[in-house]
Design an enzyme around this catalytic site. Structure first.
Site, PDB file in Angstrom:
ATOM      1  N   ARG A  14      22.558 144.225  79.094  1.00  9.34           N
ATOM      2  CA  ARG A  14      22.247 143.119  79.729  1.00  9.34           C
ATOM      3  C   ARG A  14      20.841 143.432  80.449  1.00  9.34           C
ATOM      4  O   ARG A  14      20.040 142.664  80.645  1.00  9.34           O
ATOM      5  CB  ARG A  14      22.980 143.187  81.536  1.00  9.34           C
ATOM      6  N   ILE A  40      19.332 135.176  86.141  1.00  5.30           N
ATOM      7  CA  ILE A  40      20.467 135.585  85.315  1.00  5.30           C
ATOM      8  C   ILE A  40      21.862 135.596  86.265  1.00  5.30           C
ATOM      9  O   ILE A  40      21.764 136.085  87.152  1.00  5.30           O
ATOM     10  CB  ILE A  40      20.118 136.762  84.593  1.00  5.30           C
ATOM     11  N   SER A  41      22.674 134.673  85.720  1.00  5.15           N
ATOM     12  CA  SER A  41      24.041 134.956  86.436  1.00  5.15           C
ATOM     13  C   SER A  41      24.486 136.414  86.605  1.00  5.15           C
ATOM     14  O   SER A  41      24.307 137.219  85.816  1.00  5.15           O
ATOM     15  CB  SER A  41      25.016 134.188  85.939  1.00  5.15           C
ATOM     16  N   ALA A  42      25.417 136.254  87.727  1.00 11.15           N
ATOM     17  CA  ALA A  42      26.052 137.844  87.997  1.00 11.15           C
ATOM     18  C   ALA A  42      27.027 137.856  87.089  1.00 11.15           C
ATOM     19  O   ALA A  42      27.787 137.130  86.448  1.00 11.15           O
ATOM     20  CB  ALA A  42      26.889 137.686  89.157  1.00 11.15           C
TER      21      ALA A  42
END
Ligand code: SAM
Length: 196
Positions: A14, A40-42
């Protein structure tokens, strides 16, 4: 979490999908800013969506909202070999950001990034086995259900600009079976079949 999704989450770095100045925070289980007011999504949301989509090798997948490219890379891990991920992004600088991140991390052959309005889908590559929207829509965008293959699964957050319910749609012939998977928070989906 299924072993396949767990493995994908472990394999995709990530920190390669967040801006350099926040790399230290890359493994916090929270959305992070990626510029242009987007996130950016969790990781937990990416994992939940991967599970609910039942991604498996060989599937053709459409993502709306490429952002950093991270969610596309996780999907790529799950549909390889034999599958492909198309991901659409409406902000040009983010489409380039996603493309660069995916190239550097070795996912370029599995993921195609397209700049444009994803609410219209990608008719020239349809039908899709799986479609997911990584932004909150006012309603399920019709072009996306039209481009869903028989037995295909669509995941889309539906609701207001600040809070939505994650809706799963399964195509069974002409019928669309809808299920509410619960609350979620995404940035708004902006486009012809989204928010204006
Ligand atoms: N999936 C991304 C990732 O892994 O980093 C995070 C997506 S971010 C929560 C939502 C993205 O959807 C933003 O980059 C935003 O610009 C994009 N977006 C919003 N409306 C869109 C549209 N109509 N078509 C394509 N992208 C859109």
């Amino acid at each position: 979490m299924s072993p396949a999704v767990e493995n994908a989450m472990k394999r995709v770095p990530r920190e390669e999908f967040v801006p350099a100045q926040i790399k230290d925070e890359a493994y916090a289980d929270t959305p992070l800013p990626i510029g242009e007011g987007q996130t950016i999504s969790a990781p937990h949301m990416v994992a939940i969506m991967a599970e609910k989509l039942q991604l498996e090798p060989g599937l053709t997948v459409l993502e709306i909202g490429a952002g950093s490219g991270y969610h596309a890379a996780i999907s790529a891990e799950l549909i390889a070999p034999g599958g492909h991920v198309y991901t659409i992004e409406r902000i040009a600088s983010l489409a380039s950001f996603a493309e660069g991140n995916l190239k550097r991390t070795g996912y370029a052959s599995l993921v195609t990034v397209i700049f444009g309005d994803g609410t219209k889908g990608l008719p020239n590559k349809a039908p899709f086995d799986r479609i997911f929207v990584a932004a909150g829509a006012p309603d399920v965008p019709l072009p996306l259900t039209d481009q869903l293959a028989e037995g295909g699964i669509l995941l889309v957050p539906v609701g207001g600009r600040y809070y939505q319910d994650l809706i799963r749609v399964v195509r069974k012939g002409k019928k669309l079976e809808k299920e509410n998977l619960g609350g979620c928070v995404f940035v708004p989906l902006i486009g012809e079949h989204g928010h204006h």
